[in-house]
Design an enzyme around this catalytic site. Structure first.
Site, short mmCIF file in Angstrom:
data_model
loop_
_atom_site.label_atom_id
_atom_site.label_comp_id
_atom_site.label_asym_id
_atom_site.label_seq_id
_atom_site.Cartn_x
_atom_site.Cartn_y
_atom_site.Cartn_z
N ASP A 208 -19.92 28.91 -126.80
CA ASP A 208 -20.90 29.44 -125.84
C ASP A 208 -20.42 30.57 -124.94
OD1 ASP A 208 -19.21 27.50 -124.78
OD2 ASP A 208 -20.77 26.33 -123.80
N GLU B 23 -6.92 21.82 -136.74
CA GLU B 23 -6.48 23.09 -136.14
C GLU B 23 -5.09 22.83 -135.57
OE1 GLU B 23 -8.79 24.38 -132.78
OE2 GLU B 23 -8.08 26.43 -132.86
N HIS C 142 -12.28 24.86 -138.59
CA HIS C 142 -10.93 25.34 -138.91
C HIS C 142 -10.34 24.71 -140.17
CE1 HIS C 142 -10.55 27.85 -135.41
NE2 HIS C 142 -10.95 26.85 -134.65
ZN LIG Z 1 -13.70 26.46 -132.11
#
Ligand SMILES: [Zn+2]
Ligand SMILES: *[C@@H]1O[C@H](CO)[C@@H](O)[C@H](O)[C@H]1NC(C)=O
Ligand SMILES: *[C@@H]1O[C@H](CO)[C@@H](O)[C@H](O)[C@H]1NC(C)=O
Ligand SMILES: *[C@@H]1O[C@H](CO)[C@@H](O)[C@H](O)[C@H]1NC(C)=O
Ligand SMILES: *[C@@H]1O[C@H](CO)[C@@H](O)[C@H](O)[C@H]1NC(C)=O
Ligand SMILES: *[C@@H]1O[C@H](CO)[C@@H](O)[C@H](O)[C@H]1NC(C)=O
Length: 505
Positions: free
Chosen positions: A111, A355, A380
């Site tokens: 966002d 990640e 990811h």
């Molecule tokens: Zn992210």
């Protein structure tokens, strides 16, 4: 070495006779076998099985030639840190093409990092009633207020930005210092960010600095509108936004809750789509920080279910965010995450998982656990190659990996993008999409920079126009849109694609 006379014609003839005899007989492998194996491999690549038109093949040949030229350069952009590579990429004709290419959907963006920070500084901090303060560790905080704000623990004195600017000698320098506060971009990234800990600390600081700007209710809406515009300019047609839906505030200090934020996203999306009919809209994945405890997680999941009930059109699901290596593993949240299933509610998950480069750690279990909780996609999946079972499950059940090459590089999971693990996933046509995670933080824009790194770095000389086409189609296919909307999106994308191909051949 002494000079030997050129062998006589007779000796050449004998040699070639000998060679053909060897080929016929046994020792050189069958070239047809070689050819068929090479074709088999090429067909496994993302997009490798697509049938391409004449025009697409011509464009592909053009791209191949351009890639060879860029690979021959001593400064091959994917081998460099993005902050160093960016000016080179901007000049690349491949990048120009990728910008014009209809890329489909952006499925992994956060966002408060979708708008270039220049806009925050040049537009937002120039608005009236904007106060700033400098913390002890020389980072900034902002707050809009109709009166002088009270001191807070980190901030003893708030000063109106208008006043500050009028006192500083050089506003360009001052504004640049604000830009530096709000992004990770720096001239010398290797020196500035020697470790994952240090780069993540700066990353989190930059978010905190932007917070007071982007959670001011009027800016919250403008920021989102501007984010959609920037994606649209980059030829994306749909967004799935991971959003914290924080409390937003007004000048008089009154506040709005998450439902207000979601409604604002819905309203602004409608407005944007009515002005840009070839943009399809956006959906929101509600996110919470993975540092929360189990009782808060339970509340968060309940809140997600309520928001989904109230805003079924725009709410796509739920995710946990923040640095995986420092946050709690998914399994810690098992009670909260099992709740919807227990009570018969379908709350789709879009988990960040893998990640990490800490093979075998608790956090490294997130990939298997995300799949156990029926995640719709994997954010990811950097560690996926180390989890053959997770990889198989993801492939078989079509749980796409959202690959964000620049993010992984800047946050120090990989330095040379030719070595990004998703290069392997691409070579075997694993379900994947390309996204940009936090483009504003990295100084990238839309999806094009990440597409460049994926196409030229991860894909090497093997990836081709079919790869690009498949990646764009994947972004629609693996989105959370309904089957009907996917069909509509794909038809619209197809028209844009055909125009793109014919305009560029
Ligand atoms: Zn992210
Ligand atoms: C402000 O500083 C920049 C360099 O940082 C310089 O190019 C510019 O001319 C300066 N402007 C003024 C008004 O001094
Ligand atoms: C953030 O802005 C302040 C105020 O201009 C400045 O002193 C500081 O150096 C900036 N921080 C960074 C990391 O540039
Ligand atoms: C800032 O952005 C808003 C809307 O996003 C726009 O209406 C306004 O003109 C901009 N202001 C400046 C000074 O650029
Ligand atoms: C969970 O976190 C909240 C907010 O930080 C706190 O109020 C609450 O006491 C914590 N609960 C437990 C069980 O630790
Ligand atoms: C995941 O999906 C399987 C198969 O549909 C189902 O049996 C299981 O209960 C689901 N688990 C969760 C946590 O949603």
């Amino acid at each position: 070495m002494t000079m030997m006379p050129w062998p006589g014609i007779h000796r050449v003839a004998v040699l070639s006779h000998l060679l053909s005899w060897l080929t016929l007989c046994c020792c050189i492998p069958d070239p047809k076998l070689r050819e068929s194996r090479m074709q088999l491999e090429a067909s496994r690549l993302t997009g490798g099985a697509l049938l391409l038109t004449e025009a697409e093949l011509r464009l592909s040949a053009q791209l191949h030639k351009l890639k060879e030229e860029e690979m021959a350069s001593s400064d091959f952009p994917p081998a460099l840190h993005f902050f160093r590579a960016k000016p080179l990429i901007q000049r690349s004709p491949i990048y120009g093409l990728l910008q014009r290419m209809p890329k489909g959907a952006a499925l992994h963006l956060h966002d408060f990092s979708i708008v270039g920070v220049e806009w925050l500084v040049k537009n937002v901090t120039y608005r009236t009633h904007c106060y700033m303060c400098l913390t002890e560790d020389q980072t900034v905080r902002f707050l809009f207020s109709s009166w002088q704000p009270k001191p807070i623990p980190q901030c003893s004195s708030w000063v109106l930005l208008e006043t500050l600017r009028s006192k500083t000698g050089n506003t360009t320098d001052f504004d640049n210092s604000l830009v530096r506060n709000l992004t990770l971009f720096t001239e010398d990234p290797e020196d500035a960010y020697p470790s994952q800990d240090i780069v993540w600390k700066r990353f989190e600081q930059a978010f905190v600095s932007a917070w007071g700007l982007v959670t001011y209710a009027p800016v919250f809406k403008d920021y989102y509108y501007e984010g959609l515009s920037q994606l649209y300019m980059d030829n994306c047609m749909y967004l799935e936004l991971r959003a914290l839906l924080p409390e937003t505030y007004e000048l008089d200090g009154s506040t709005h809750d998450s439902a207000w934020g979601l409604k604002a996203y819905e309203d602004v999306t409608r407005e944007f789509v009515s002005e840009h009919p070839d943009f399809l809209g956006a959906r929101v994945i509600f996110t919470m920080h993975r540092g929360i405890n189990s009782s808060m997680a339970l509340k968060a999941v309940e809140k997600a279910m309520n928001l989904q009930k109230a805003f079924p059109e725009i709410m796509a699901g739920f995710d946990l965010v923040g640095r995986e290596d420092r946050g709690r593993p998914l399994w810690y949240f098992k009670d909260a995450l099992s709740l919807p299933n227990q009570i018969g509610v379908n709350l789709p998950y879009f988990f960040h998982a893998g990640e990490t480069d800490q093979y075998g750690s608790e956090v490294d279990d997130n990939l298997l656990d995300a799949l156990l909780f029926n995640t719709s996609r994997i954010g990811h999946g950097f560690a996926l190659l180390r989890h053959p079972v997770a990889k198989e499950l993801s492939r078989k059940s079509g749980v796409a990996v959202e690959v964000c090459p620049i993010s992984n590089q800047v946050l120090k999971l990989v330095s040379d993008l030719r070595n990004h693990p998703a290069s392997v996933l691409m070579s075997e046509g694993h379900p994947l999409v390309i996204s940009s995670d936090d483009p504003a933080m990295f100084g990238s824009s839309g999806l094009s920079h990440d597409f460049y790194e994926a196409f030229v770095g991860l894909g090497g000389l093997s990836s081709n126009i079919g790869t690009l086409k498949q990646l764009a189609m994947n972004s629609i296919r693996y989105s959370s849109l309904s089957p009907q909307l996917k069909e509509k999106a794909l038809a619209l994308w197809q028209r844009k694609w055909e125009k793109f191909v014919s305009d560029n051949t």
